[in-house]
Design a protein around this motif. Structure first.
Motif, mmCIF file in Angstrom:
data_model
loop_
_atom_site.group_PDB
_atom_site.id
_atom_site.type_symbol
_atom_site.label_atom_id
_atom_site.label_comp_id
_atom_site.label_asym_id
_atom_site.label_seq_id
_atom_site.Cartn_x
_atom_site.Cartn_y
_atom_site.Cartn_z
ATOM 1 N N LYS A 29 -4.963 8.772 -15.012
ATOM 2 C CA LYS A 29 -4.654 7.755 -16.003
ATOM 3 C C LYS A 29 -4.371 6.419 -15.326
ATOM 4 C CE LYS A 29 -1.551 6.819 -19.900
ATOM 5 N NZ LYS A 29 -0.395 7.326 -20.704
ATOM 6 N N LYS A 30 -4.871 5.355 -15.911
ATOM 7 C CA LYS A 30 -4.629 4.018 -15.353
ATOM 8 C C LYS A 30 -3.176 3.636 -15.517
ATOM 9 C CE LYS A 30 -5.935 -0.841 -16.070
ATOM 10 N NZ LYS A 30 -6.693 -1.771 -16.943
ATOM 11 N N THR A 31 -2.614 3.030 -14.485
ATOM 12 C CA THR A 31 -1.255 2.502 -14.553
ATOM 13 C C THR A 31 -1.308 0.991 -14.538
ATOM 14 O OG1 THR A 31 -1.063 2.644 -12.148
ATOM 15 C CG2 THR A 31 -0.244 4.514 -13.427
ATOM 16 N N THR A 32 -0.378 0.356 -15.207
ATOM 17 C CA THR A 32 -0.365 -1.106 -15.286
ATOM 18 C C THR A 32 0.515 -1.700 -14.218
ATOM 19 O OG1 THR A 32 1.418 -0.975 -16.919
ATOM 20 C CG2 THR A 32 -0.843 -1.106 -17.740
ATOM 21 N N ASN A 70 -24.064 9.871 -10.586
ATOM 22 C CA ASN A 70 -23.110 8.945 -11.213
ATOM 23 C C ASN A 70 -21.752 9.608 -11.392
ATOM 24 O OD1 ASN A 70 -25.130 7.003 -11.441
ATOM 25 N ND2 ASN A 70 -25.682 7.635 -13.513
ATOM 26 N N PHE A 71 -20.744 8.759 -11.545
ATOM 27 C CA PHE A 71 -19.404 9.231 -11.924
ATOM 28 C C PHE A 71 -18.763 8.166 -12.796
ATOM 29 C CE2 PHE A 71 -14.903 9.991 -11.762
ATOM 30 C CZ PHE A 71 -14.804 11.373 -11.752
ATOM 31 N N PRO A 72 -18.478 8.470 -14.078
ATOM 32 C CA PRO A 72 -17.873 7.475 -14.957
ATOM 33 C C PRO A 72 -16.347 7.476 -14.847
ATOM 34 C CG PRO A 72 -18.435 9.434 -16.214
ATOM 35 C CD PRO A 72 -18.853 9.700 -14.793
ATOM 36 N N VAL A 73 -15.773 6.302 -14.561
ATOM 37 C CA VAL A 73 -14.323 6.134 -14.646
ATOM 38 C C VAL A 73 -14.074 5.370 -15.941
ATOM 39 C CG1 VAL A 73 -12.248 5.246 -13.528
ATOM 40 C CG2 VAL A 73 -14.139 6.146 -12.134
ATOM 41 N N LYS A 74 -13.623 6.087 -16.951
ATOM 42 C CA LYS A 74 -13.622 5.577 -18.315
ATOM 43 C C LYS A 74 -12.480 4.598 -18.585
ATOM 44 C CE LYS A 74 -15.859 9.801 -19.956
ATOM 45 N NZ LYS A 74 -15.754 11.005 -20.816
ATOM 46 N N THR A 75 -12.540 3.968 -19.748
ATOM 47 C CA THR A 75 -11.482 3.040 -20.170
ATOM 48 C C THR A 75 -10.136 3.751 -20.130
ATOM 49 O OG1 THR A 75 -13.036 1.874 -21.605
ATOM 50 C CG2 THR A 75 -10.679 1.556 -22.037
ATOM 51 N N GLY A 76 -9.157 3.093 -19.539
ATOM 52 C CA GLY A 76 -7.820 3.666 -19.436
ATOM 53 C C GLY A 76 -7.650 4.629 -18.271
ATOM 54 N N ASN A 132 0.839 -1.201 0.000
ATOM 55 C CA ASN A 132 0.000 0.000 0.000
ATOM 56 C C ASN A 132 0.876 1.254 0.000
ATOM 57 O OD1 ASN A 132 -2.399 1.507 0.099
ATOM 58 N ND2 ASN A 132 -2.323 1.622 2.325
ATOM 59 N N ILE A 133 1.656 1.399 -1.066
ATOM 60 C CA ILE A 133 2.549 2.550 -1.189
ATOM 61 C C ILE A 133 1.862 3.698 -1.918
ATOM 62 C CG2 ILE A 133 4.771 3.381 -2.080
ATOM 63 C CD1 ILE A 133 5.061 1.388 0.197
ATOM 64 N N GLN A 134 1.120 3.392 -2.972
ATOM 65 C CA GLN A 134 0.499 4.429 -3.788
ATOM 66 C C GLN A 134 -0.624 3.812 -4.613
ATOM 67 O OE1 GLN A 134 4.434 4.546 -5.961
ATOM 68 N NE2 GLN A 134 3.098 5.285 -7.619
ATOM 69 N N PHE A 135 -1.394 4.673 -5.281
ATOM 70 C CA PHE A 135 -2.420 4.242 -6.223
ATOM 71 C C PHE A 135 -2.241 5.105 -7.467
ATOM 72 C CE2 PHE A 135 -6.855 4.500 -7.896
ATOM 73 C CZ PHE A 135 -7.047 3.152 -8.154
ATOM 74 N N GLY A 136 -1.673 4.494 -8.512
ATOM 75 C CA GLY A 136 -1.296 5.283 -9.675
ATOM 76 C C GLY A 136 -0.263 6.327 -9.279
ATOM 77 N N VAL A 137 -0.495 7.592 -9.677
ATOM 78 C CA VAL A 137 0.431 8.675 -9.322
ATOM 79 C C VAL A 137 0.072 9.308 -7.976
ATOM 80 C CG1 VAL A 137 1.066 9.208 -11.696
ATOM 81 C CG2 VAL A 137 -0.917 10.353 -10.666
ATOM 82 N N GLU A 160 -11.097 2.325 -4.215
ATOM 83 C CA GLU A 160 -10.325 2.327 -5.460
ATOM 84 C C GLU A 160 -11.241 1.895 -6.601
ATOM 85 O OE1 GLU A 160 -7.009 -0.274 -4.954
ATOM 86 O OE2 GLU A 160 -6.044 0.980 -3.414
ATOM 87 N N ILE A 161 -11.183 2.604 -7.713
ATOM 88 C CA ILE A 161 -12.037 2.315 -8.870
ATOM 89 C C ILE A 161 -11.169 2.253 -10.120
ATOM 90 C CG2 ILE A 161 -14.061 3.011 -10.186
ATOM 91 C CD1 ILE A 161 -13.538 4.979 -7.106
ATOM 92 N N VAL A 162 -11.340 1.220 -10.922
ATOM 93 C CA VAL A 162 -10.627 1.105 -12.192
ATOM 94 C C VAL A 162 -11.641 0.802 -13.288
ATOM 95 C CG1 VAL A 162 -8.843 -0.116 -13.494
ATOM 96 C CG2 VAL A 162 -8.527 0.276 -11.037
ATOM 97 N N GLU A 163 -11.776 1.728 -14.239
ATOM 98 C CA GLU A 163 -12.601 1.529 -15.442
ATOM 99 C C GLU A 163 -14.015 1.034 -15.117
ATOM 100 O OE1 GLU A 163 -10.073 -1.184 -17.642
ATOM 101 O OE2 GLU A 163 -9.101 0.472 -18.704
ATOM 102 N N GLU A 164 -14.676 1.735 -14.203
ATOM 103 C CA GLU A 164 -16.034 1.331 -13.838
ATOM 104 C C GLU A 164 -16.850 2.560 -13.472
ATOM 105 O OE1 GLU A 164 -18.299 -1.976 -11.043
ATOM 106 O OE2 GLU A 164 -16.183 -2.165 -11.545
ATOM 107 N N GLU A 165 -18.101 2.598 -13.897
ATOM 108 C CA GLU A 165 -18.971 3.724 -13.568
ATOM 109 C C GLU A 165 -19.558 3.550 -12.180
ATOM 110 O OE1 GLU A 165 -22.739 6.331 -15.273
ATOM 111 O OE2 GLU A 165 -21.561 5.047 -16.605
ATOM 112 N N LEU A 166 -19.592 4.654 -11.423
ATOM 113 C CA LEU A 166 -20.146 4.640 -10.079
ATOM 114 C C LEU A 166 -21.572 5.167 -10.076
ATOM 115 C CD1 LEU A 166 -17.144 6.191 -8.088
ATOM 116 C CD2 LEU A 166 -17.588 3.775 -8.588
#
Length: 233
Positions: free
Chosen positions: A230-233, A176-182, A34-39, A208-214
């Motif tokens: 931006k999503k990080t891999t 709603n809040f859309p977290v879009k592709t990527g 649990n150091i970070q989430f993306g940037v 944490e949300i990745v590519e999913e609409e709330l």
């Protein structure tokens, strides 16, 4: 992908004058998973007693955003800035090549704030500071876009592809809040209780949300912050 972060499982610290919840590894709380989430490197939920605070100390190469929840925050720095902000206001500091700053609660009430650190898109930037006294009503039952990248259209612009929104949602309302592709996002339930995609969040929980609409339903009056990136891999 959704992952609830229960506030009781976060890192914590109690120094008497300062009580903190650490969303990510910080100070004496260290979790290699649990150091970070993306940037997003730091979110500290701080409670600061009156007439106390952080004395002058250095930072460099970090974008630092502070969001005041309750109370008064007085900032001072080596660039000559000195300002006080209150509930719903934001201050931004690009530490860049290096800056010293202090943060104090000179008021009579406990100060609660979120301290947010984001990695910049490049190092060695010229240090910079700004504070923004937003009207609370701008986030009433709607997402208020407070922070964006340099090329974005939010009032606060930082050196990273990140957007930060706040929301004050009345009990019984849905949004709603859309977290879009990527893209990915980190949501903080600052105050209140909500149901998000059938998951309950209460005061100080996160997600944490990745590519999913709330789909967010306020069970009680709810105050949120969401950091989208931006999503990080």
């Amino acid at each position: 992908m959704l992952k609830k972060i229960n506030s009781s499982n976060m890192g914590s610290s109690d120094l008497g004058w300062l009580k903190s919840k650490f969303h990510f590894s910080f100070a004496e709380y260290y979790n290699p998973d649990n150091i970070q989430f993306g940037v997003l490197r730091v979110i500290n939920d701080d409670l600061i007693q009156p007439q106390t605070g952080f004395e002058m100390h250095p930072h460099r190469d970090m974008e630092i955003i502070t969001y005041v929840i309750n109370g008064e925050l007085t900032h001072g720095d080596s660039m000559g800035n000195r300002n006080t902000i209150t509930r719903g206001h934001v201050q931004y500091m690009s530490a860049g090549t290096g800056v010293f700053h202090s943060e104090h609660n000179l008021g009579n009430d406990i100060l609660r704030l979120l301290q947010i650190w984001i990695y910049p898109n490049k190092y060695g930037l010229t240090p910079n500071y700004g504070d923004y006294r937003f009207n609370w009503e701008e986030r009433k039952n709607k997402w208020f876009h407070m922070v964006s990248g340099i090329d974005g259209n939010a009032p606060v612009k930082i050196h990273q592809d990140v957007n930060i929104y706040s929301l004050d949602l009345d009990e019984g309302k849905e949004i709603n809040f859309p977290v879009k592709t990527g893209r990915q996002a980190y949501l903080v339930q600052i105050e209140g209780t909500s149901i998000i995609n059938n998951i309950e969040l209460t005061d100080r929980d996160a997600m944490e949300i990745v590519e999913e609409e709330l789909t967010i339903n306020a069970v009680k009056q709810s105050h949120f912050l969401i950091i989208e990136m931006k999503k990080t891999t």
